[in-house]
Design a protein around this motif. Sequence first.
Motif, short mmCIF file in Angstrom:
data_model
loop_
_atom_site.label_atom_id
_atom_site.label_comp_id
_atom_site.label_asym_id
_atom_site.label_seq_id
_atom_site.Cartn_x
_atom_site.Cartn_y
_atom_site.Cartn_z
N LEU A 61 -4.74 -6.61 -29.75
CA LEU A 61 -6.10 -7.06 -30.06
C LEU A 61 -6.68 -7.84 -28.88
CD1 LEU A 61 -5.95 -8.12 -33.81
CD2 LEU A 61 -7.46 -6.40 -32.82
N ALA A 62 -5.86 -8.68 -28.28
CA ALA A 62 -6.32 -9.46 -27.13
C ALA A 62 -6.75 -8.52 -26.00
CB ALA A 62 -5.21 -10.40 -26.66
N ARG A 63 -5.95 -7.48 -25.79
CA ARG A 63 -6.29 -6.50 -24.74
C ARG A 63 -7.57 -5.73 -25.06
NH1 ARG A 63 -0.54 -3.84 -24.47
NH2 ARG A 63 0.62 -5.61 -23.65
N LEU A 64 -7.67 -5.32 -26.32
CA LEU A 64 -8.86 -4.56 -26.73
C LEU A 64 -10.12 -5.40 -26.55
CD1 LEU A 64 -7.49 -2.87 -29.99
CD2 LEU A 64 -8.10 -1.71 -27.85
N ARG A 65 -10.00 -6.69 -26.80
CA ARG A 65 -11.13 -7.60 -26.63
C ARG A 65 -11.52 -7.65 -25.15
NH1 ARG A 65 -9.46 -11.79 -30.23
NH2 ARG A 65 -8.13 -12.44 -28.50
N GLU A 66 -10.50 -7.80 -24.29
CA GLU A 66 -10.74 -7.83 -22.84
C GLU A 66 -11.44 -6.57 -22.34
OE1 GLU A 66 -7.24 -8.58 -20.44
OE2 GLU A 66 -6.70 -10.26 -21.77
N ARG A 67 -11.05 -5.44 -22.92
CA ARG A 67 -11.63 -4.15 -22.49
C ARG A 67 -12.97 -3.87 -23.16
NH1 ARG A 67 -6.79 -0.23 -23.93
NH2 ARG A 67 -7.97 1.39 -22.84
N GLY A 68 -13.40 -4.76 -24.03
CA GLY A 68 -14.71 -4.59 -24.68
C GLY A 68 -14.71 -3.53 -25.76
#
Lengths: 179, 179
Positions: free
Chosen positions: A44-51
């Motif tokens: 989820l943290a990564r998905l947030r970073e990738r928008g």
Amino acid sequence: MALAEAILVCLTDRPMSGYDLAKTFDASIGFFWRASHQQVYRELARLRERGLVESREIEQKGKPNRIIHTITKTGKEFIQAWSVKPCRMPSVKDELLVKLYALDDVDMPALREQLEVRVDQHKAKMDAYLRIKERFYDKKTLSRHQKGKYIALTMGISNQVEMITSFEKAITMLGEIDG
Amino acid sequence: MALAEAILVCLTDRPMSGYDLAKTFDASIGFFWRASHQQVYRELARLRERGLVESREIEQKGKPNRIIHTITKTGKEFIQAWSVKPCRMPSVKDELLVKLYALDDVDMPALREQLEVRVDQHKAKMDAYLRIKERFYDKKTLSRHQKGKYIALTMGISNQVEMITSFEKAITMLGEIDG
DNA sequence: ATGTCCATGTAATCCGTTACATGATTAT
DNA sequence: ATAATCATGTAACGGATTACATGGACAT
């Protein structure tokens, strides 16, 4: 590498917290793709970073605050693009079959017991799937949205049935060797 | 975490080089436990450190030297001990079922094609298994050593058959929705 | 010339698992 | 009292994947 995609797929259904997602990866979609809560939070943290998702915190009293994640437009485009790409065969890794394969070097009574445990585990899974099928999917009223989940579930069930019968057959065949 | 054990199991059959092992993990035992050549070489180094295999180099002309690995007494004890321990359910991870599950957000013609590709892949696997079964395992003359491999192979075959029929059924069910 | 087979590995990155950490609420 | 549920994560480790690297033999 489809954890990201599996999470986004869940979020197309409705916005969810990491906790909710972790639970659905322990049921429903988890029948086809497993993930632990730690994996979910990290992804989820990564998905947030990738928008690909947007997150907002919701205050609660008496309980920890929830962080609700919503799929973005970019996220939806991302799963569209993913859906077109060819996918791989699932990788097989079954320790019990390795033990069967190694019959000569294995403790036979222990192996037989493990095979029986395994049959029971598949039966339990099958029962769980059947209960969900009866409860949520009435065959006459299937929207397109439900249809895919219904087909996947049906496959899951027949797969469990096959596992049960073929492990039981394996136990019989073992009996014939030294019974 | 059973790669070590799977390698040792292969080596009970006969001493082998890393290259040979990598090939058998792409066939025979690889039907139940997959591993790449990189994994095999790394694991072999560890097994050597732990004293579970012994390795000696054999000179060749015109080709790179081979390093032949033999299972030690400790190695054999190790797989005996492993065989008694209970083992886990194999983890399910099938991207194609995730796509089916997400039917609503997916490109339908692409999905249908992927399902057909998948059916073909399972057919190819089934054929490969059947050929091995016919070639190596004549049902009347099965030593105990062959028996386990025969049973495991039989399970692999019925598993492929089940996959083929249930993916074909899925394609039919998809056709009913918008056909 | 091009590619495949033989045979060995290293390096970087990513995915998955295990353990640790907190803290209030509710059920037994 | 004890345990489970809700809800969030971090840290460390280990397993798996991808790419890189070498170099002769042999077939088309």
